[in-house]
Design a protein around this motif. Sequence first.
Motif, PDB file in Angstrom:
ATOM      1  N   SER A 117     -21.968  29.735 -15.315  1.00 42.66           N
ATOM      2  CA  SER A 117     -20.807  30.549 -14.991  1.00 42.66           C
ATOM      3  C   SER A 117     -19.874  30.773 -16.167  1.00 42.66           C
ATOM      4  N   ASP A 172     -20.371  36.855 -11.896  1.00 39.25           N
ATOM      5  CA  ASP A 172     -21.767  36.421 -11.924  1.00 39.25           C
ATOM      6  C   ASP A 172     -22.510  36.761 -10.639  1.00 39.25           C
ATOM      7  N   HIS A 200     -18.423  29.138  -9.611  1.00 37.62           N
ATOM      8  CA  HIS A 200     -19.167  30.359  -9.790  1.00 37.62           C
ATOM      9  C   HIS A 200     -18.472  31.385 -10.656  1.00 37.62           C
ATOM     10  N   GLY A 201     -17.939  30.976 -11.706  1.00 38.25           N
ATOM     11  CA  GLY A 201     -17.434  31.926 -12.682  1.00 38.25           C
ATOM     12  C   GLY A 201     -16.360  32.825 -12.158  1.00 38.25           C
ATOM     13  N   GLU A 260     -19.882  34.020 -18.074  1.00 33.71           N
ATOM     14  CA  GLU A 260     -19.582  35.234 -17.324  1.00 33.71           C
ATOM     15  C   GLU A 260     -18.082  35.461 -17.188  1.00 33.71           C
ATOM     16  N   SER A 266     -24.826  26.273 -10.765  1.00 33.24           N
ATOM     17  CA  SER A 266     -24.002  27.461 -10.902  1.00 33.24           C
ATOM     18  C   SER A 266     -22.947  27.280 -11.981  1.00 33.24           C
TER      19      SER A 266
END
Lengths: 620, 652
Positions: free
Chosen positions: B244, B76, B2-3, B247, B240
């Motif tokens: 990601s 993100d 998730h970034g 970001e 995701s």
Amino acid sequence: MAELLQPDSRMCNYFFLYDGSKVRGEADPTRDGICYFFPEETPLDKQELLCGQLAGVGRCVSELSSSPTRTLRLRRNKFAIRMKDDFFWALGCSVDVPTVSVSEFLDQLIDLFCFYNGPVRRSYQLNSQETLAARWARYLSHLQSGSSELSHIFSCLRTIDSTNVDPLLLLKAALILQACQRCPLVLAGCILFRGRVVSTQMSPGLTMKVMVHESETYTKAQRPNGTSASSSFSGTVSSTTVFLTTPELQDLQSAPVDKGFSCPTTPQRDGPSKKTRLSRTLSDTPSTESQLSNPSSSQPPQKAYLSPRLSDLDVFSPAPSHSAANSLNPSPQSLRPSLSNGEHSVEDETEESRSRNSTGGRSQIHSEGDGSVFEEDSHLNGGEGEGAFGGVFDFQAVESGNEQPHDDKVVEEDSSVSCGSVSGHNAGKSDPPPLLPPPHRLSDASEENALIPMTLYMHRVKGLVLALLVEPHFMSDATSMEEVYHSSLASLNGLEAHLRTISPGAPGGPGPYTFAHFDCVQSTLTTNLSGRSGGAWDQPFVRATSLLHSHFCNTETLQEAIIRSASTAVYGTRSVAQETYFQQNGGSLRNSGIPNHQDSAFSLPSKARHRLLKHGVNLL
Amino acid sequence: MHGSELHGKKTNPNACGEVGFPAFEDSISTLFAPIIISFSTMLTEGDSYTSFTTENNHIYVLHQFDECLYIAVNGDGEEKEEDLRRKIYVMNKMIEVLFGMVTLSGNLLRKELRARDTEQRLRLWKHLQSLLETYSHLRENDQSFLVEAVERLIHPTLCEQCIEFLERRLVQQINSSAERGGEEVLHAFILVHTKLLAFYSSRNASTLSASDLLALIIMAQNMYPSNVDVDDPSPEDIDSTSGSGHESFYTPEPSPTDKDSSSSEKPVRGSTPVFEFVDPDIQMAEDSLSTLEVCPPDPATPHRVFLEVSQKDGLYPMMPHSMYCLPLWPGITLVLLTKFPHSGVAMSVYTFLEAFAKLEKRLNEGQGGSTRGQPMHEVRSKLDKFLKTLALNGIQSSQLQNVWTEFKNRAFSRGGPGFSRDLIPWCKNMKTQLCGIYRQCFLSDSGPDDTPRRLSPGLQERAQTMVQEKLMDWKDFLLVKSKRNITMDFPGLIHFICVDRSSGQMIAPSLSITERTTSELGKGPVAQYIKNKMWSLVSTTRHYLQKGYSTLTLRDGDFYFCYFLWFENETGFKLEAKDIPTMPDDSAPIGMLARDYYRKLLRYYSKNHPGEPVKCYELLTVHLGVIPTEIILQHCRQLASKLWEPSRNPLL
């Protein structure tokens, strides 16, 4: 006022404004950038440390994320941050305060400064740092003063305790405001009593801003030399330049306040066809109730002397409303003399201004008004007590002034900026800060952030204040000014006399339950919590409320919640317009821990629905 | 993942990395330098940063363990502050499992994490990175890592059979084999994906803590990832990751050819977290700093892991073990944990480290003079003896010997300064030297006697085959069972999780629904929605628990959520509730993996029940909002009482 003097120190441990443009070079000392630092007694090296470190980290983070920094949290302090141009604001408080609340508090503080001083950069060009430091300090202490932890959590308006006040008085206050609004130069107003809102036509945000000046003039009025009011208005009127944001101004100009229908009875008469409320006033709900209940209840004595008063009324509204206010006095006999003593000069002036008005371009107002009065008169004679207030004020129901396109005001405003120096009209007036708005729209702000100068007019009657946001040239327009002054004076006197006699509700110990009801639209809080007592039984409730409020703010779909520890259970529920929190006091909680339908926590929703009905809170 | 980006860094940002190391490491250092410098400035002033947010909702979380500052960033919106903080704690836990007491010395840990050999450093960082990715993936998809408790496969008869097999056949055979290289199997367990089928501990082994077991499952999953979510209708991990990259603040350079067997086998998930440690000068005896192999290329070489051991005289954290991960079939793994010779040295080192840390604390508080270092006299004789043992076992200890001699001269000689503040640097020095001994014994490739310390490859292979034969007929059943562990029979009840915090185990219906196995939730968006709700509910309940609220009900959208935490005694009798302590927002995350919150909670609660074993349970439920609350509460009560009946066979 004593109640306003206990700051809740938890809300603000530190506040500073740091101007990064002053510290560009390597050799520039950090202190050059510090515009204001609270607490002021903080040693300079500590100030430099905090400003330097936080501003540095704030800048670094905002560069990394390509977005202004909003919060910087430390182990022991939580800082809400605002960054704009080269300015860096930080407000530090205890980590227990919800982040939403700190951020809101800082926004309020900055907005407040801009409201009274205009754009920050420009203020610092025009004024000395010391002058502005005093103002930051004042705004800070105002925002912190007098309110309980709960009111900080919700950032709500301080209002008078409407449960202790006859709803009629609230209605009356709303009517005074509506009457004033008939003057096309008046945008909106509010009535305050001892630092609390009685009625307001402005948004909660604007009302909050206006209240600062009120508390300030009140403090000054207490001191012998402090008054700065116009001599021609018995030392009770003052004004100051204020700055509205474009959205605020648009909001005021497009508000559903229809001057042509400035009568509270209209909605009843017109029934469903009336599209909105007249204005957003605190008294809306109570006034409706009072209107409904009046005919049957305690109001009959009014009529007895309302009618006589009305008959010798001229077109001005103050007299009837004044009489109406006084009509609540227990002794009609004593009323007359006291009135004549108090009002003669006013009536003289009234005459004067009326004659002036009649030569002016707005004489039609009066003729319109006259007609209305007669109408209402007969209506009154019809015996409906409820009409007493609304009716009299209806006299200019079709006032042409209100139809004036609002665009005009914007145009006017440009040319009237120089009216910031309105004091020319009232020679003795020196209350506005020595700040003179420049002759142009303030250019250092971008279009959407533009701040438009307006004037805040205040008429004080002891603890009561009528505050009006007016076009800048209002103060040089003697006609309008006198009209507004006289149209409200008597009513204000009457209102003040009544409000003064109301004793504050007994603080009381812990009742069988504690509740807090927050009206999100009007930003008002109703609670039976004993305010500043900080009682041990309050703390768990306040803590739970604070947690739940944050949760509601962050989770749109959340409708209700029960949270419970071994010793406390609090129920919270919300809708678009309100949040309500409820705790049952006394008696130990039963069956906590393991899931059990007999757990007393689960009966809270039904208890809340039941108990809060009598406080006007409907959770059904 | 998730970034988000986890950035570990030493607090001294001045001494920068070597020539030739990837350039982005340097640019990251430069970017974060103002934050890192300010962090230490504020720390010396007595307060330090815990988190930052920006208007576009980027979140930065900072936490310092000893001398290591970790910075985690999310841009993100997929992770909250709490998730990032948890990630930092988990990373720290994994480093403790991998490096043991070396983490107690900043200098030594720095040497490990920033090895001079770029190749080796890269390999280590790849390994840490892939552990973090595996954890992230589990945390986002596996309920047992959501609540941080081990999930058992519910099949009591098979479970019994397997335990018996592990005990009578497997462990006995290995421990009596001549090929065990001096090691002794203490624990053996079989994992079906992340779920535990059977767990056996030998009689002289101490209990394996839930925290360590969860960490080992992460390591096993990292080596042999389950492809359990390949046929999942909602592979949000893939979604995701695609979003990601842009970001995060930088794009990691493509990794060089991967020589690490453990990470080459697993799919790449999420954006790449980057770690960097900056290496200031280290004052350390060079003799103990030989090159280390953290992830040996030879699959037969076990992983060295440092786990908590409880003895009669107390808890010993970070005791050396070897971990053998033997894949049986895809998704099914046998794990063996062994203890090896000289582990007594680790206990002694820990005891001495503790003694010097205590002394240092006393001296810092200015109490040194009053006590005259009484407990140190005992330490003195023990340490003298310890040094002799080390010499006998061929462990290099001349540096320790020198520092100890100097320490004794200062502390105990008549003319010396005695137990004063001047001794503090010598306490620190002693601790560093002790950690050096520990490192030499347990982290380097070969032991002091230069024999390879491991079960022979042949023995490992035989163990693998034995269990494969045993489970051959059950294999497919187990893989399906693991996806549909239990089912529910309460109308209106959508999902629940029940956790026994005393044993660190949880039960929940499966949420990952495949084409073949459909649960009550059906498939697709509804299941995904419920999953998301469940995940956010767990985070909400933790937030309230942190503030002292142990019961919670929420009406949210069309659903009604309940959470209960309660205590029972061993016979299942409900114990009275007691207010639980409230903690600040930035305290260690609530869970069992990184810091065991529940162990502390049980200890706190047990103060009122001395001598009586206390159990702690949690129940989370999701119901349809239209169900009357009375019914919902009734369901909760039934679940609470049924799930942990002695038979451990849920009556659902």
